[in-house]
Design an enzyme around this catalytic site. Sequence first.
Site, PDB file in Angstrom:
ATOM      1  N   LYS A   1       0.874  -1.172   0.000  1.00 18.31           N
ATOM      2  CA  LYS A   1       0.000   0.000   0.000  1.00 18.31           C
ATOM      3  C   LYS A   1       0.910   1.221   0.000  1.00 18.31           C
ATOM      4  CE  LYS A   1      -3.135   2.783   2.614  1.00 18.31           C
ATOM      5  NZ  LYS A   1      -3.638   3.140   3.933  1.00 18.31           N
TER       6      LYS A   1
ATOM      7  N   GLY B   1      -8.042   9.735   9.068  1.00 16.80           N
ATOM      8  CA  GLY B   1      -8.403   9.929  10.471  1.00 16.80           C
ATOM      9  C   GLY B   1      -9.400  11.050  10.718  1.00 16.80           C
TER      10      GLY B   1
ATOM     11  N   ALA C   1      -9.484   5.715   3.742  1.00 21.02           N
ATOM     12  CA  ALA C   1      -9.280   6.834   4.663  1.00 21.02           C
ATOM     13  C   ALA C   1     -10.418   7.835   4.705  1.00 21.02           C
ATOM     14  CB  ALA C   1      -8.000   7.578   4.343  1.00 21.02           C
TER      15      ALA C   1
ATOM     16  N   ASN D   1      -9.225   2.396   9.349  1.00 19.32           N
ATOM     17  CA  ASN D   1      -8.418   2.125  10.537  1.00 19.32           C
ATOM     18  C   ASN D   1      -8.976   2.867  11.740  1.00 19.32           C
ATOM     19  OD1 ASN D   1      -6.483   1.558  12.452  1.00 19.32           O
ATOM     20  ND2 ASN D   1      -4.752   2.086  11.205  1.00 19.32           N
ATOM     21  N   THR D   2      -8.775   4.190  11.762  1.00 21.03           N
ATOM     22  CA  THR D   2      -9.125   4.972  12.950  1.00 21.03           C
ATOM     23  C   THR D   2     -10.579   4.794  13.390  1.00 21.03           C
ATOM     24  OG1 THR D   2      -7.600   6.565  12.004  1.00 21.03           O
ATOM     25  CG2 THR D   2      -8.785   7.250  13.957  1.00 21.03           C
TER      26      THR D   2
END
Lengths: 257, 344
Positions: A95, A156, A183, A205-206
Amino acid sequence: MPFYGVELKSRLLLGTARYPSPKILGEAIQASGADVVTVSLRREAGPEQAGQSFWSLVRSLGVRVLPNTAGCHTVREAVTTAHMAREMFETPWIKLEVIRDDDTLQPDVFGLVEAARVLSEEGFEVFPYTIEDLAVADRLVEAGCRVLMPWGAPIGSARGLNNLYGLRALRAHFPDIPLVVDAGLGVPSHAAAAMELGYDAVLLNTAVAEAGDPVAMARAFALAIEAGHMAFKAKPMEPRDMAVPSTPMMGRAALGD
Amino acid sequence: MSQSRVIVVGAGVAGLCCALELSERGYPVEVVDRGRALGDGCCSWMAGGMLAPWCERATTEPVVATRGESSIDWWVQRFPGTVRKGSLVVAQPRDAGELSRFAGRTENFEWLDGERLAELEPDLAGRFRRALFFPQEAHLDPRRALAALAEALRRRDVPIRFGVDFPATQSRHELPGRELVVDCRGLAARDALADLRGVRGEMLVIRSRDIDFSRPVRMLHPRIPLYLVPRGEGVFMVGATMIESEARGGPTVRSAVDLLNAAYALHPAFGEAEILEINADVRPAFPDNLPAVRREGRVLHANGLYRHGFLLSPWLAREVAARVAGLNSSLETIDADLRERRQA
């Protein structure tokens, strides 16, 4: 649509950073059903592969690892990190992140295209983290990328899909390239919206790692992604300007005065 | 019932807390450490020293708070330098959302406006319009606290022998008589604990001639949350990074920049502060990032304190003491069995 020849069971790709603990990370991955997780190396590497313990832990979860170059700001850093990743995880997948702005973590698209070219020529299978710009996407495909990962919003930020029009245009322009929104998502409805646009997968993710209950949130995202994908395949109706009653208006009883 | 003699291996915060707790409960105790002196090669030396169970509650599992709550009293009773003035949490205006998010995940705090904040910490006047105040939390200077524990042990005639390497093999197989071992070696105990890993942390110590405050201040940031813990007379510990790496080299430039930026963002006058120390070490952690006591024969492994060394060591010490009591009585049974068999 296969990702470099690999058919994935789940359309959710999960990041491994910022969880309360590796144990909770493992539980979240299991709850999400994800079969690909992304792992960063740049900051964790240090001398003598000092991040080994954590990486072994991730490897032991039995999922496919997509190593990333988070934290790299130049082509050279990204290429070096990719080499290390290939050695460490024995995978050609990478990535690719080349960051320009540290505050918003916006990709440096010029460096990104260059690094994608170098790595593709070396046999890497590149998953570029990019913006939703058509011209940049075109250049990335030209450079050898067979997967594109445009952001929904800055990493994020939990803002969702900032540019629906741009993401839709990208989908229309690249019908045969797997597209992943990577994201910026905050809640499962954001992920569902991405899937309803016909995207192939979502990388998070976050939104999961920093949720009050990461395990439950991972499951919620997985369900939303499945729902969004199912809705896309079911060909949703287009919005209309006029209200269209589903039962006939004629002949209804006139009420009131 | 005669008390087993207990050898505590490791003179970090875990080892010293366990030794003191055991000694207070009447066990003959001895501490050994491979370092040359107190703090040598021990990650407690680099700790922040915040006793902040409710702040931790916002980002960790609830047990960290429930296990950590009572440790404040433990420290207050044993180390007079423990400062119980609460702690503060602030955020830059553009990260205001982080403050509400943090507040939504914990308890035992009050919202402060700028004025109330200035009453508590005059040097932060005008810097933040809102803050969270956790009045029941405390902090201490880890190096002075370790020294105080060592002194308390000395007063109780508990020897602390430095420069003694206590190999895990010996501790497992060559224990004479009724001896028990409490292994508090931190990351060095990975020879016996396969799932122990290191999590790197970087910190620095600065001295300001312009600013002082009397309680720890955390500054929230979406990616780089950091804190300043006052050590008195304008000295502050700034910490701490959390990196999934076991590298022991000095702090990276990036981490140093992050730490310094945090101080500078908290108050621009920190720009003129003097850097006294800059350091990095590796914390021991289990996969769930929670400490645990595990038994292997006559050895109790007390480990995995992660970033909660001072907050959770008193809990760990009580756990160890309970397990030692259990072992002690079962040793008695074993010995009795042996005697019976011999007489039969």
